[in-house]
Design an enzyme around this catalytic site. Structure first.
Site, PDB file in Angstrom:
ATOM      1  CG  HIS A   1      11.798   5.228  57.362  1.00 28.06           C
ATOM      2  ND1 HIS A   1      12.468   4.228  56.690  1.00 28.06           N
ATOM      3  CD2 HIS A   1      12.552   5.530  58.446  1.00 28.06           C
ATOM      4  CE1 HIS A   1      13.582   3.926  57.342  1.00 28.06           C
ATOM      5  NE2 HIS A   1      13.660   4.706  58.403  1.00 28.06           N
TER       6      HIS A   1
ATOM      7  N   GLY B   1       0.769  -1.233   0.000  1.00 27.18           N
ATOM      8  CA  GLY B   1       0.000   0.000   0.000  1.00 27.18           C
ATOM      9  C   GLY B   1       0.796   1.276   0.000  1.00 27.18           C
ATOM     10  N   GLY B   2       0.523   2.105   1.054  1.00 26.29           N
ATOM     11  CA  GLY B   2       1.141   3.428   1.152  1.00 26.29           C
ATOM     12  C   GLY B   2       2.643   3.375   1.283  1.00 26.29           C
TER      13      GLY B   2
ATOM     14  CB  THR C   1       0.280  -9.148   4.734  1.00 26.04           C
ATOM     15  OG1 THR C   1      -0.481  -8.809   5.898  1.00 26.04           O
ATOM     16  CG2 THR C   1       0.834  -7.882   4.100  1.00 26.04           C
TER      17      THR C   1
ATOM     18  CD  GLU D   1      20.857   6.761  51.978  1.00 27.51           C
ATOM     19  OE1 GLU D   1      21.345   6.540  50.867  1.00 27.51           O
ATOM     20  OE2 GLU D   1      21.072   6.038  52.969  1.00 27.51           O
TER      21      GLU D   1
ATOM     22  CE  LYS E   1       5.949 -21.388  16.171  1.00 27.53           C
ATOM     23  NZ  LYS E   1       4.645 -22.077  16.024  1.00 27.53           N
TER      24      LYS E   1
ATOM     25  N   GLY F   1      20.116  11.288  56.742  1.00 25.94           N
ATOM     26  CA  GLY F   1      19.948  10.143  55.849  1.00 25.94           C
ATOM     27  C   GLY F   1      18.644  10.164  55.073  1.00 25.94           C
TER      28      GLY F   1
END
Length: 532
Positions: A285, A31-32, A63, A337, A134, A314
């Site tokens: 935390h 096609g295109g 196809t 940290e 596949k 920390g």
């Protein structure tokens, strides 16, 4: 060598096809795509010439033919397969280049009709991709323009594709098909079907929660371990991440982020993004332990750090402004940290360079807009439960000044109202039960994650005292209603003069009466922010 090219998105296809032709590869197309290549002067054979059958049904059938799928699926090392091809005059296809009809982009458009959605479901493309993927040992399958360069590079150097590349292309192809089918399933199972309204212009109503949920996430990296060292973990991102989301960030320095680093960093980044003024959020935390706004990054950090210097040790720090020299010199004095910001000046980067373990993350702020995605937020939140998944719309509610309902005799001052909005915004990111004391655009005490709201109120007071901060004249935000007056009494005893809570308790009047008795102002927000 023969290549079949059939693409919806034609970005880079002419240059790719030209490179294949220059390498002696015979081009077949549909096609295109075939027209485009022919218009550019490339020799191309139409699929209809290969199959001896014309494209039909507006290109729906072109196809799906043995001469295509036989050429893709035949195993070259099996004599019986090759004999069958010879018997039926089928040539092998060694390279397949396919990208699919733009289904996801189509259904994302405002006002997408059911007819448009259905028309953009590709049939032949996925079938060919599956066949080629596949048979990866013999066929290379290209499903994205980003793969063109690697394919051409190997063909130029080796004259063929390596097993490693063909297998990687196959995996990517199956991933793409899974994403595509998942998007179709998500869309169709969210549609509210109304037969009497069916027409070419019918735009169906859609449920927020489809009949089947198909998560689409790509792995960013494996992590050293999970929440604890005996757990394994990895970070994944949305197929199309929102601009300004944590996963779009770039790590500029420091060791690898851990599972907990990422979880805490997300909490900090989501919170700091919600402020328009220069802001700093410090998280420990998963809970904000210090939040403040200021005239710049340095001032906002200095104020946020005061809230709880012990917990800030920390911690994770997030800014919504560029980190400059002054801010960097202040932050580098503590153990941090992760440090996140939209950008860092060259001077700031030099200051952190000796701190090789400090992770610096540069994350662009979202540009903004009407949708959660444009604001850099999740539209949906998920929580795993035993053999199940809880899905909910994300808590993206923004409280406006006009939403506040004063329920006491005493009226809040304008300064208190602004601090209430600030406190409420912070409370949204604190684990329930949440109690947040604030004053002058700064958190003064945070109580989080307790089974009792009363205990959260007490803890917030204790932490303020430990930080040597006076709670006199502060405002308080409670993420859910006070079920009894005792919680109110605790925050007022600590020094609060104004309180925001959702309201909605059977004992609302008892709490209002208590506020009037204590001479403090109270507003109802009408919405709660549980965060578990």
């Amino acid at each position: 060598m023969r290549a079949l090219l059939s693409v919806s998105d034609k970005t880079g296809i002419v240059e790719f096809a030209q490179a294949l032709h220059d390498l002696g590869v015979k081009l077949i197309s549909t096609g295109g795509t075939a027209k485009l290549l022919a218009d550019k002067g490339l020799p191309v054979t139409e699929v209809a010439e290969v199959t001896n059958f014309p494209e039909m049904l507006d290109g729906r059938v072109k196809t799906l033919h043995p001469k295509v799928h036989g050429g893709l699926l035949a195993r070259r090392e099996l004599p019986e397969h090759m004999a069958a091809l010879k018997e039926h005059d089928i040539d092998t296809i060694d390279l397949l280049v396919v990208n699919l009809y733009p289904f996801e982009a189509t259904v994302a458009k405002e006002g997408c009709t059911l007819a448009d959605a259905i028309e953009n479901i590709d049939i032949g493309g996925p079938a060919m991709v599956r066949s080629a993927a596949k048979n990866w040992k013999d066929v290379g399958v290209v499903t994205d323009a980003g793969q063109y360069e690697a394919v051409i590079a190997e063909l130029k150097t080796a004259g063929k594709l390596s097993d490693k590349l063909r297998f990687a292309l196959s995996v990517a192809a199956f991933n793409r098909i899974a994403q595509y089918d998942g998007a179709i399933s998500d869309y169709l199972s969210s549609v509210t079907f109304e037969e009497e309204k069916l027409s070419e212009t019918y735009v169906p109503a859609r449920s927020l929660f489809p009949g089947q949920s198909n998560g689409q996430f790509l792995k960013v990296q494996d992590l050293r371990y999970g929440e604890n060292s005996h757990q394994q973990a990895a970070l994944y991102r949305d197929l199309y991440p929102a601009p300004g989301a944590l996963v779009t960030g770039v790590q500029l320095q420091g060791k690898e982020l851990s599972y907990n680093n990422i979880a805490d960093a997300d909490a900090a980044w989501e919170c700091v993004k919600s402020f328009d003024a220069p802001a700093c959020v410090i998280v420990k935390h998963a809970n904000p332990c210090g939040v403040a706004v200021g005239k710049d990054a340095h001032e906002s950090y200095a104020k946020a750090f005061q809230t709880d210097p012990t917990s800030a040790f920390g911690g994770i720090i997030a800014f919504n402004r560029t980190v400059d020299k002054a801010a960097a010199e202040a932050v580098v004095k503590q153990f941090v940290e992760v440090l996140m910001a939209p950008d860092f000046t060259a001077e700031a980067l030099e200051i952190f360079k000796p701190k090789v373990n400090v992770r610096l993350m540069k994350i662009e702020m979202p540009k903004g807009g009407a949708s959660a995605w444009e604001q850099g937020r999740n539209a949906m939140d998920a929580k795993r439960v035993g053999s199940g998944l809880l899905l909910q719309t994300a808590d993206n509610h923004e409280l406006a000044l006009a939403d506040l309902k004063v329920v006491t005799v005493k009226q809040p001052t304008q300064e208190e109202l602004q601090d209430l909005l600030f406190a409420w915004k912070v409370a949204k990111y604190v684990k329930s039960n949440a109690i947040v004391f604030c004053k002058n655009g700064m958190t003064m005490g945070v109580g989080a994650g307790q089974m009792s709201r009363l205990d959260s109120a007490r803890i917030a007071s204790i932490k303020a005292e430990a930080a040597k901060l006076s709670l006199e004249g502060t405002v308080v935000a409670s993420d859910a209603f006070f079920p009894f007056r005792d919680g109110l009494d605790v925050v007022v005893d600590a020094g609060a003069t104004c309180v925001a809570q959702p309201g909605g308790s059977m004992r609302d009047q008892e709490v209002i009466d208590a506020a009037n008795e204590r001479g403090v102002a109270m507003v109802f927000t009408g919405v709660r922010h549980f965060r578990h």
